[in-house]
Enzyme design. Structure first.
Site, PDB file in Angstrom:
ATOM      1  CD  GLN A  42      19.021  32.134  60.370  1.00 21.71           C
ATOM      2  OE1 GLN A  42      18.012  32.053  61.004  1.00 21.71           O
ATOM      3  NE2 GLN A  42      19.583  31.213  59.978  1.00 21.71           N
ATOM      4  CB  THR A  43      14.072  34.364  63.151  1.00 19.05           C
ATOM      5  OG1 THR A  43      13.875  35.154  62.064  1.00 19.05           O
ATOM      6  CG2 THR A  43      14.377  35.597  64.293  1.00 19.05           C
ATOM      7  CG  ASP A  44      15.032  30.483  57.456  1.00 14.41           C
ATOM      8  OD1 ASP A  44      14.161  29.439  57.730  1.00 14.41           O
ATOM      9  OD2 ASP A  44      15.302  30.874  56.266  1.00 14.41           O
ATOM     10  N   PRO A  45      14.523  28.760  60.698  1.00 12.52           N
ATOM     11  CG  PRO A  45      12.562  27.529  61.602  1.00 12.52           C
ATOM     12  CD  PRO A  45      13.152  28.746  60.988  1.00 12.52           C
ATOM     13  CG  ASN A  46      15.631  25.779  55.248  1.00 10.35           C
ATOM     14  OD1 ASN A  46      16.181  24.766  55.389  1.00 10.35           O
ATOM     15  ND2 ASN A  46      15.139  26.291  54.108  1.00 10.35           N
TER      16      ASN A  46
END
Length: 197
Positions: A42-46
């Site tokens: 899961q590449t979204d570090p939000n």
């Protein structure tokens, strides 16, 4: 959709040190599992994509829209790269970065060295024996500055491969969260099951 309870991960800024350390331990442990076991990250570090369930002492993941599959070639390349960094093995690091796709064209020797230096800097928590104190580190800022200097260099070699860019964005986001939470994590111990001999 399923409702899962938890507190926003950023709210842990007010939690005790053990809780903050635990949350980041779990997130970094998950990162290594994503890269080397699931080969799906899961590449979204939000920060809004993570909750912490204090009752179960677990991380809750939300929003899988930025999930990316990683091939064995890329996964093994990162395993080799991290292992090479730990062993100060420049030849293996070169091989690993080629495998990931960093050096698919001719580049100048000083540009290659600059990439090695940047990768080594990014692995500072990994190279630390024992707890790495993200709260007393300006690693995220140093990485940002080094990356900016490198990318603005005249005749810069090329853009890193997309797989690397997405993964590095995730790692950078986790570093920022760890710094915000002033977490202490033994990153080297988390990677140790994956070391290439």
């Amino acid at each position: 959709m399923t409702y899962v309870s938890g507190s926003p991960i950023e709210s842990l800024i007010n939690a005790d040190q053990d809780t903050r350390d635990r949350a980041m331990h779990l997130l970094l442990e998950l990162l290594f599992k994503e890269i080397f076991e699931f080969k799906m990250v899961q590449t979204d570090p939000n920060f809004a994509n993570f909750l912490f369930n204090s009752e179960q002492q677990k991380i809750v993941l939300l929003d899988f829209g930025a999930t990316r599959n990683y091939s064995d070639t890329i996964s093994d390349g990162y395993r080799l790269a991290f292992s090479a960094i730990l062993n100060s093995d420049t030849q293996r690091l070169d091989k690993a970065l080629q495998q990931i796709g960093f050096f698919n064209q001719d580049i100048l020797l000083e540009q290659k060295k600059a990439i090695f230096d940047l990768v080594t800097l990014a692995c500072e928590p990994l190279m630390t024996s024992g707890l790495y104190d993200f709260g007393h580190s300006n690693l995220a800022q140093r990485l940002s500055q080094a990356g900016t200097v490198l990318s603005m260099e005249k005749d810069y070699w090329h853009t890193p491969p997309a797989d690397a860019l997405f993964l590095h964005r995730k790692i950078g986001g986790l570093y920022l969260l760890a710094a915000r939470l002033k977490a202490r994590v033994n990153v080297q111990a988390l990677f140790s099951p994956y070391i290439v001999g």
